[in-house]
Scaffold this active site. Structure first.
Site, PDB file in Angstrom:
ATOM      1  N   CYS A   1      45.935  23.406  30.966  1.00 26.83           N
ATOM      2  CA  CYS A   1      46.558  24.364  30.042  1.00 26.83           C
ATOM      3  C   CYS A   1      47.874  24.812  30.663  1.00 26.83           C
ATOM      4  CB  CYS A   1      45.635  25.554  29.810  1.00 26.83           C
ATOM      5  SG  CYS A   1      46.347  26.822  28.751  1.00 26.83           S
TER       6      CYS A   1
ATOM      7  N   CYS B   1      51.418  26.626  22.874  1.00 27.60           N
ATOM      8  CA  CYS B   1      50.620  25.702  23.679  1.00 27.60           C
ATOM      9  C   CYS B   1      51.574  25.002  24.634  1.00 27.60           C
ATOM     10  CB  CYS B   1      49.895  24.695  22.798  1.00 27.60           C
ATOM     11  SG  CYS B   1      49.009  23.427  23.730  1.00 27.60           S
TER      12      CYS B   1
END
Length: 262
Positions: A76, A200
């Protein structure tokens, strides 16, 4: 009974529960139900994911990331940037660091208190389809270029790709990408969260690299400004004959609040 101290961070609206586990093993990889409950936006703290900061020999720290569904996730990017900001706040690092994540070692720089630059993995393989690009920037990403991101039902259309016959088993993140006057505008449906997120990190990285290929892919150093629903970001990279190297994900990372889990 002592509670679990936690901090809430967000990177361009992508939000995370941070737990310092250098001295105490509060949460284990098997605690899926607990992680899912803590990430729930009605019955928990609420977050796109939960991150553990732990000691690891040879590194400033190790980052262990869980998606909001409680499962340990792939890399991530915004979570990594928030972990760097968290490590600095704890006094673990200064303005530079070298840490370990699920996809390997990462370097990061903090150029001002709320702007973190994270070095991502090199990318040597990109699949180009009739109307999409597919690549892995630490997590798998499907990039679809559209005329107007704001007119896309990100959840419905993202879910249709994520759960199609090809991607259903392993899943993929889906990024709807619009060309702007000076860069890109991106909206992302994230697997594991199974919803749209405001940003993101691995997704905007993938979008920038796909955009470079879409415009002809010249060799050299480039920077692409990115607009997401949670703020402004940027991707720097070197395009070579082998693919993309020296890839940096740049953007804000801020602490929101701290508390204690009963």
């Amino acid at each position: 009974m002592q509670g679990i101290p936690f901090y809430k961070y967000q990177g361009a609206g992508n939000d995370f529960i941070m737990v310092d586990q250098r001295d105490n093993q509060w949460i284990n990889r098997e605690d899926r139900e607990l992680v899912e409950k803590l990430c729930h936006r009605r019955f928990g703290i609420g977050a796109d994911g939960l991150i553990l900061l732990q000691n690891h020999p040879g590194f400033d720290f190790e980052m262990i990331y869980f998606n909001a569904d409680g499962r340990e996730g792939s890399m991530c990017g915004n979570g990594g940037r928030c972990t760097v900001a968290f490590a600095r706040q704890l006094g673990v690092i200064g303005d530079r660091c070298h840490f370990l994540a699920v996809d390997g070692p990462h370097d990061a720089n903090i150029n001002n208190p709320e702007w973190v630059e994270l070095k991502m993995i090199d990318v040597t393989q990109v699949e180009e389809g009739s109307n999409f690009y597919y690549l892995n920037t630490g997590s798998p990403h499907y990039i679809a270029f559209v005329d107007n991101v704001d007119q896309i039902d990100v959840v419905q259309e993202g879910r249709a790709v994520r759960y199609n016959a090809r991607f259903r088993a392993e899943g993929t993140n889906v990024n709807f990408t619009q060309l702007t006057a000076n860069g890109l505008k991106v909206a992302t449906y994230e697997r594991g969260v199974e919803d749209e997120t405001l940003a993101c990190g691995t997704g905007v990285t993938a979008a920038a690299l796909a955009y470079h290929l879409k415009r002809g892919g010249p060799k050299g150093a480039f920077e692409v400004p990115i607009q997401v629903k949670g703020g402004d970001m940027a991707i720097r990279f070197e395009a070579t004959a082998q693919g993309f190297s020296d890839v940096w994900l740049c953007g804000p990372a801020k602490m929101v609040f701290a508390g204690e889990i009963a």
